[in-house]
Motif scaffolding. Sequence first.
Motif, short mmCIF file in Angstrom:
data_model
loop_
_atom_site.label_atom_id
_atom_site.label_comp_id
_atom_site.label_asym_id
_atom_site.label_seq_id
_atom_site.Cartn_x
_atom_site.Cartn_y
_atom_site.Cartn_z
N GLY A 59 9.19 1.40 -10.11
CA GLY A 59 10.16 1.38 -11.20
C GLY A 59 11.54 1.76 -10.68
N LEU A 60 11.57 2.78 -9.82
CA LEU A 60 12.83 3.23 -9.24
C LEU A 60 13.46 2.12 -8.39
CD1 LEU A 60 14.90 5.44 -8.53
CD2 LEU A 60 13.35 6.21 -6.73
N ILE A 61 12.62 1.44 -7.60
CA ILE A 61 13.14 0.37 -6.74
C ILE A 61 13.73 -0.76 -7.57
CG2 ILE A 61 12.48 -1.38 -5.03
CD1 ILE A 61 10.37 0.63 -4.04
N ARG A 62 13.07 -1.03 -8.71
CA ARG A 62 13.59 -2.06 -9.60
C ARG A 62 14.98 -1.66 -10.14
NH1 ARG A 62 8.67 -3.05 -12.29
NH2 ARG A 62 7.97 -4.86 -11.13
N THR A 63 15.11 -0.40 -10.56
CA THR A 63 16.42 0.07 -11.06
C THR A 63 17.49 -0.08 -10.00
OG1 THR A 63 15.03 1.91 -11.77
CG2 THR A 63 17.32 1.94 -12.51
N VAL A 64 17.13 0.25 -8.77
CA VAL A 64 18.07 0.14 -7.66
C VAL A 64 18.55 -1.31 -7.52
CG1 VAL A 64 18.26 0.20 -5.15
CG2 VAL A 64 17.23 2.13 -6.36
N ARG A 65 17.59 -2.23 -7.58
CA ARG A 65 17.92 -3.65 -7.46
C ARG A 65 18.84 -4.08 -8.61
NH1 ARG A 65 14.19 -7.88 -8.61
NH2 ARG A 65 13.85 -6.68 -10.51
N ASP A 66 18.53 -3.58 -9.81
CA ASP A 66 19.32 -3.98 -10.98
C ASP A 66 20.77 -3.52 -10.88
OD1 ASP A 66 17.10 -5.19 -11.91
OD2 ASP A 66 16.54 -3.58 -13.30
N GLN A 67 21.03 -2.54 -10.00
CA GLN A 67 22.42 -2.12 -9.80
C GLN A 67 23.12 -2.98 -8.76
OE1 GLN A 67 21.82 1.89 -8.78
NE2 GLN A 67 21.71 2.59 -10.90
N GLY A 68 22.42 -3.99 -8.28
CA GLY A 68 23.06 -4.91 -7.34
C GLY A 68 22.83 -4.56 -5.89
N ILE A 69 21.96 -3.57 -5.63
CA ILE A 69 21.65 -3.24 -4.24
C ILE A 69 20.47 -4.09 -3.80
CG2 ILE A 69 20.86 -1.41 -2.70
CD1 ILE A 69 22.18 0.59 -4.65
N SER A 70 20.61 -4.77 -2.68
CA SER A 70 19.50 -5.59 -2.19
C SER A 70 18.48 -4.70 -1.50
CB SER A 70 20.01 -6.62 -1.19
OG SER A 70 21.09 -7.32 -1.75
N VAL A 71 17.22 -5.13 -1.55
CA VAL A 71 16.16 -4.33 -0.95
C VAL A 71 15.32 -5.21 -0.03
CG1 VAL A 71 14.11 -2.94 -1.41
CG2 VAL A 71 16.04 -2.83 -2.98
N LEU A 72 15.12 -4.70 1.20
CA LEU A 72 14.13 -5.31 2.10
C LEU A 72 12.92 -4.40 2.05
CD1 LEU A 72 15.79 -7.56 3.30
CD2 LEU A 72 15.43 -6.61 5.56
N LEU A 73 11.78 -4.95 1.67
CA LEU A 73 10.62 -4.12 1.37
C LEU A 73 9.44 -4.49 2.26
CD1 LEU A 73 9.45 -2.08 -0.85
CD2 LEU A 73 8.64 -4.14 -1.99
N ILE A 74 9.05 -3.56 3.14
CA ILE A 74 7.81 -3.74 3.89
C ILE A 74 6.70 -3.14 3.04
CG2 ILE A 74 6.47 -3.01 5.89
CD1 ILE A 74 8.98 -2.99 7.52
N GLU A 75 5.64 -3.89 2.81
CA GLU A 75 4.62 -3.37 1.90
C GLU A 75 3.27 -3.98 2.21
OE1 GLU A 75 5.07 -0.74 -0.56
OE2 GLU A 75 3.01 -1.13 -0.01
N HIS A 76 2.23 -3.16 2.13
CA HIS A 76 0.88 -3.66 2.36
C HIS A 76 0.15 -3.92 1.06
CE1 HIS A 76 0.43 -3.89 6.59
NE2 HIS A 76 0.85 -2.66 6.79
N ASN A 77 0.57 -3.22 0.01
CA ASN A 77 -0.08 -3.37 -1.28
C ASN A 77 0.35 -4.68 -1.93
OD1 ASN A 77 -0.78 -3.27 -3.98
ND2 ASN A 77 -0.61 -1.02 -4.05
N MET A 78 -0.55 -5.65 -1.93
CA MET A 78 -0.19 -7.01 -2.36
C MET A 78 0.23 -7.07 -3.81
SD MET A 78 0.14 -9.07 -0.13
CE MET A 78 0.28 -8.22 1.40
N GLN A 79 -0.40 -6.24 -4.63
CA GLN A 79 -0.05 -6.26 -6.04
C GLN A 79 1.41 -5.86 -6.23
OE1 GLN A 79 -2.71 -3.91 -8.42
NE2 GLN A 79 -1.70 -4.54 -10.31
N VAL A 80 1.80 -4.80 -5.50
CA VAL A 80 3.18 -4.33 -5.54
C VAL A 80 4.12 -5.44 -5.09
CG1 VAL A 80 4.83 -2.78 -4.43
CG2 VAL A 80 2.64 -1.89 -5.24
N VAL A 81 3.78 -6.08 -3.98
CA VAL A 81 4.64 -7.11 -3.41
C VAL A 81 4.82 -8.26 -4.40
CG1 VAL A 81 4.83 -8.84 -1.59
CG2 VAL A 81 4.01 -6.55 -1.06
N MET A 82 3.70 -8.72 -4.96
CA MET A 82 3.76 -9.88 -5.85
C MET A 82 4.54 -9.54 -7.13
SD MET A 82 2.35 -12.24 -4.21
CE MET A 82 1.56 -12.27 -2.62
#
Lengths: 255, 297
Positions: free
Chosen positions: A187-210
């Motif tokens: 949820g926090l990462i989404r808020t960050v994105r909504d402020q216009g900050i781009s995110v590069l996300l390394i992630e193993h949890n496929m549900q999170v990624v999708m």
Amino acid sequence: MALLNIDGLSKEFDGLRALDQVSFTAEKGEILGIIGPNGAGKTTLFNIISGIYPASDGEVAFQGKSILRMKPHQVSRLGIGRTFQIVRPFPNLNVETNILVAYGHRFYPDLWNSTGPFRRADTLKEVQILLEKTGLQPYQKQLAKNLPLGIKKRVEIARALALEPRLLLLDEPSGGLRFEESARLMGLIRTVRDQGISVLLIEHNMQVVMDLCNRIVVLDHGSKIAEGSPETIRSNPQVIEAYLGKSVRLEDEED
Amino acid sequence: MISGYLITILITIIVYAILAHSLNVITGHAGQISLGHAAFFGIGAYTSALLYTGGGFPFWASVPLAAVVAGVVGAVLGIPCLRVRDDFLAITTMGIGFVVEAVFLYLPFFGGAMGIGGINLPKWFGREMSKPEYFLLILIVFVLLILFDRRLGRSWIGLAWSSIREDEQAAEAMGVDVVRFKVMAFVLGSTIAGLAGGFYAHFLTFIMPQNFGFGQSILILCMVVFGGIGTRWGPILGAVILGILPEISRPIMEYRTFVYGLLLLAMMRFQPGGLLGEESTLPRMLRRIQFRPSENR
């Protein structure tokens, strides 16, 4: 112009090719997932972007400017914040001070400015806002080493946000977290994105990624094997092969 | 009246306190180990001794210049050294210590094994300073240094040092110019050590290379660790205790190093943070008595 432009990036460690001719771009305001099996070169990629390793070949440009030969502190001052796969907040500093270290990017370059007190009313006010936004207020005065993993990860993100970045590199933010903790962090990462900050996300949890990513880049053995929306990646045969192997016999493959 | 013996011990202790404080800037605040700190103490002592006896400079010029020279040498040696980490830095600084001591010992310019004599206490008001007056002078300098340290501890520089001490890689990812701040700590620590060396030379009136060898470096490090590395008053307490110890343990002279070793072992076992370390017994007791909100570190 893309925010981050990676072109033909390669990295060799003593003959081992950790990254091989990787190219992709990250646009403003998107969450770009970087996935791939262990040893695919994901963290190596982060370490090259943030200036820890030099690249063997290729180019990395941020806002149209090459950052390949920059040192980590220069890259971070330019507006690229990061977290680490194995969390590393400053253990014996409290949460507030952890964040203040990053706000120092405004004062460190000038010798005279850096002799001033680091507890300034204006900066502390910004720290408060950041603590509120990241839900860290209850932990403000606690030493980072005494916090649970989920909160430590949040401290790392808050600290990176204090750099006032345009791009965040998050290395497995959900790793080791329980479901609810991980959900809150997303949820926090989404808020960050909504402020216009781009995110590069390394992630193993496929549900999170999708759920979270606008686009996904897939690495395997150092090469990019696919790139696209979550839907296309999910059904890409090459990706399925990279994750599960060619002849799928689940009883034998699971570990 | 204060006896001459007592004042001698007091001056020795306060010189050690300044010296321990100077190493604390490098090792305590910025987290960079140095096993050759006595070299900068020696550079300060020899610079002021040579300027005074050979160059005809008065004390008031030779001692500040000693600090400057030690600081400049610290910068020249520190810049390449501080690019390496941890155990490599320990070995490199140890090397600096041995080389500097050897230079003092083998170059005739520095008086060789015989050292340099004829250095006097400073003059003021047309006469030579008395030892109690000299003690007061060093005490004032010491207090100023502590006040300066307090200010630095609250500054962005101090914060950058803390972050480097805690986690170098995370610090540089947060915009901290690690090499620059490490060199800053190294230069400041060397400068203060050089100042202590100048005061020391004018008090002893006679200096030899052995005063600035490896053993001395280790002794300074012991003071810092014993008292509480990274704390403001710990290294000073360490300097006072380890400075007095040789005096009160004169009857067991032969066993002195043995006692030192035991003390340090006990320290490492029971109070790894040093006497005044954040989580050591003494500060905890004080906190319980005083009950004040914890420091914002």
